[in-house]
Scaffold this motif. Sequence first.
Motif, PDB file in Angstrom:
ATOM      1  N   LEU A 178       0.845  -1.190   0.000  1.00  0.00           N
ATOM      2  CA  LEU A 178       0.000   0.000   0.000  1.00  0.00           C
ATOM      3  C   LEU A 178       0.882   1.241   0.000  1.00  0.00           C
ATOM      4  N   LEU A 179       0.742   2.091  -1.015  1.00  0.00           N
ATOM      5  CA  LEU A 179       1.514   3.326  -1.125  1.00  0.00           C
ATOM      6  C   LEU A 179       0.567   4.524  -1.105  1.00  0.00           C
ATOM      7  N   THR A 180       0.860   5.479  -0.262  1.00  0.00           N
ATOM      8  CA  THR A 180       0.043   6.687  -0.200  1.00  0.00           C
ATOM      9  C   THR A 180       0.879   7.846   0.329  1.00  0.00           C
ATOM     10  N   ASP A 181       0.471   9.060  -0.036  1.00  0.00           N
ATOM     11  CA  ASP A 181       1.176  10.255   0.451  1.00  0.00           C
ATOM     12  C   ASP A 181       0.270  11.134   1.308  1.00  0.00           C
ATOM     13  N   GLY A 182      -0.901  10.618   1.674  1.00  0.00           N
ATOM     14  CA  GLY A 182      -1.847  11.462   2.402  1.00  0.00           C
ATOM     15  C   GLY A 182      -2.491  10.761   3.568  1.00  0.00           C
ATOM     16  N   VAL A 183      -3.475  11.424   4.135  1.00  0.00           N
ATOM     17  CA  VAL A 183      -4.243  10.901   5.252  1.00  0.00           C
ATOM     18  C   VAL A 183      -5.602  10.464   4.740  1.00  0.00           C
ATOM     19  N   ASP A 184      -6.125   9.419   5.332  1.00  0.00           N
ATOM     20  CA  ASP A 184      -7.424   8.913   4.889  1.00  0.00           C
ATOM     21  C   ASP A 184      -8.506   9.966   5.110  1.00  0.00           C
ATOM     22  N   SER A 185      -9.306  10.197   4.087  1.00  0.00           N
ATOM     23  CA  SER A 185     -10.373  11.202   4.165  1.00  0.00           C
ATOM     24  C   SER A 185     -11.737  10.581   3.945  1.00  0.00           C
ATOM     25  N   GLY A 186     -11.807   9.271   4.070  1.00  0.00           N
ATOM     26  CA  GLY A 186     -13.073   8.590   3.836  1.00  0.00           C
ATOM     27  C   GLY A 186     -13.894   8.467   5.110  1.00  0.00           C
ATOM     28  N   THR A 187     -15.172   8.183   4.926  1.00  0.00           N
ATOM     29  CA  THR A 187     -16.091   8.013   6.057  1.00  0.00           C
ATOM     30  C   THR A 187     -16.794   6.661   6.006  1.00  0.00           C
ATOM     31  N   ASP A 188     -16.682   5.975   4.865  1.00  0.00           N
ATOM     32  CA  ASP A 188     -17.379   4.692   4.724  1.00  0.00           C
ATOM     33  C   ASP A 188     -16.770   3.628   5.629  1.00  0.00           C
ATOM     34  N   ILE A 189     -15.450   3.442   5.542  1.00  0.00           N
ATOM     35  CA  ILE A 189     -14.765   2.468   6.373  1.00  0.00           C
ATOM     36  C   ILE A 189     -13.399   3.029   6.758  1.00  0.00           C
ATOM     37  N   LEU A 190     -13.070   2.959   8.016  1.00  0.00           N
ATOM     38  CA  LEU A 190     -11.802   3.477   8.500  1.00  0.00           C
ATOM     39  C   LEU A 190     -10.663   2.533   8.135  1.00  0.00           C
ATOM     40  N   PRO A 191      -9.456   3.080   7.931  1.00  0.00           N
ATOM     41  CA  PRO A 191      -8.315   2.229   7.549  1.00  0.00           C
ATOM     42  C   PRO A 191      -8.041   1.104   8.528  1.00  0.00           C
ATOM     43  N   LEU A 192      -8.141   1.375   9.835  1.00  0.00           N
ATOM     44  CA  LEU A 192      -7.839   0.333  10.817  1.00  0.00           C
ATOM     45  C   LEU A 192      -8.917  -0.752  10.837  1.00  0.00           C
ATOM     46  N   ASP A 193     -10.154  -0.369  10.569  1.00  0.00           N
ATOM     47  CA  ASP A 193     -11.213  -1.377  10.463  1.00  0.00           C
ATOM     48  C   ASP A 193     -10.981  -2.267   9.246  1.00  0.00           C
ATOM     49  N   ALA A 194     -10.577  -1.647   8.156  1.00  0.00           N
ATOM     50  CA  ALA A 194     -10.277  -2.426   6.951  1.00  0.00           C
ATOM     51  C   ALA A 194      -9.072  -3.330   7.186  1.00  0.00           C
ATOM     52  N   ALA A 195      -8.083  -2.820   7.943  1.00  0.00           N
ATOM     53  CA  ALA A 195      -6.902  -3.632   8.239  1.00  0.00           C
ATOM     54  C   ALA A 195      -7.271  -4.837   9.099  1.00  0.00           C
TER      55      ALA A 195
END
Length: 307
Positions: A178-195
């Motif tokens: 997973l490569l990214t340069d930003g912070v998660d801005s979503g509201t549907d599912i949080l990154p840690l929940d997806a992890a």
Amino acid sequence: MRIRSSYLEIPGFDKAVNYTAERPRKGALVKRRGWVQMIVLFLSWILILMALSSPQLVGEPELRVKTSRNFLIAADISFSMAQKDWMSEGERVRRWDAVKEVLHGLIDSREGDRMGLLFFGTNAYVQAPFTSDLKTVDELLEEADVGMAGQMTHVGKAITKGATLFEEDTIETKVMLLLTDGVDSGTDILPLDAAELAMKDSIQIYTIGIGVPGNAGSDLDEKTLTQIAEMTDGQYFLARDKEMLEQINEELNKLEPIEFEEKENRPVELLYPYPLGVSIALLLLSSLLSSLIQLVMTVKRKENTYA
């Protein structure tokens, strides 16, 4: 060994016999095998026996690349990846262009893995399902560009979409980069929940943060990326520039090495033609020399007779 040979009729032979009072006798040329011919025959026999034993040269077991894992690249192509703050060959380039260049090398080095591509921004979409055709995956990576998935950064959506892709395949080893340069801005599912969902499916996630935390134009969330990696038994890397990303690429190849397995059949080379060929050559050479010697002796006898 007695061999019949041609003879020469001489006119007046009977008169010559009466004149010399010598009795005519039958003549024969007795050929005896010399020691050279005996050695040749002995060597030929040994070589023929060697050929009949069917000698073989058995090589080392060949190794072939084992298809051992599905490897998914999930890359952020939101608008922030268009910033020209990375250097490549002395020129300032967009983050995405430099990242893409390094990813090309990563794909080329993953022989044996089934590679997949997933790009995300506001939405996440699969560019390439898992395949062993690395050339096609490389071409599809080249076609992707910033903004194709929207301007936002939804890391949770990317992980969830990747997990769905893994579920549709049967290979047990699952690796996501997973490569990214930003912070998660979503509201549907949080990154840690997806992890957490990925962890339950035994998906190992390596996360790479692109950029320099704290600098202007960077909102990289290292804490979340580190937690994602730790939850899934992966590892977090920070790529401040292209050189660091290339080092991370090398480290990934060490952490997830290409596996090999032995082929069932070892390479076998039959060697019987060599002693058989040498034996035939010796016999032919011996026969040729014998014929030449016999011819020379016959000519000399005729010359002596006429003389």
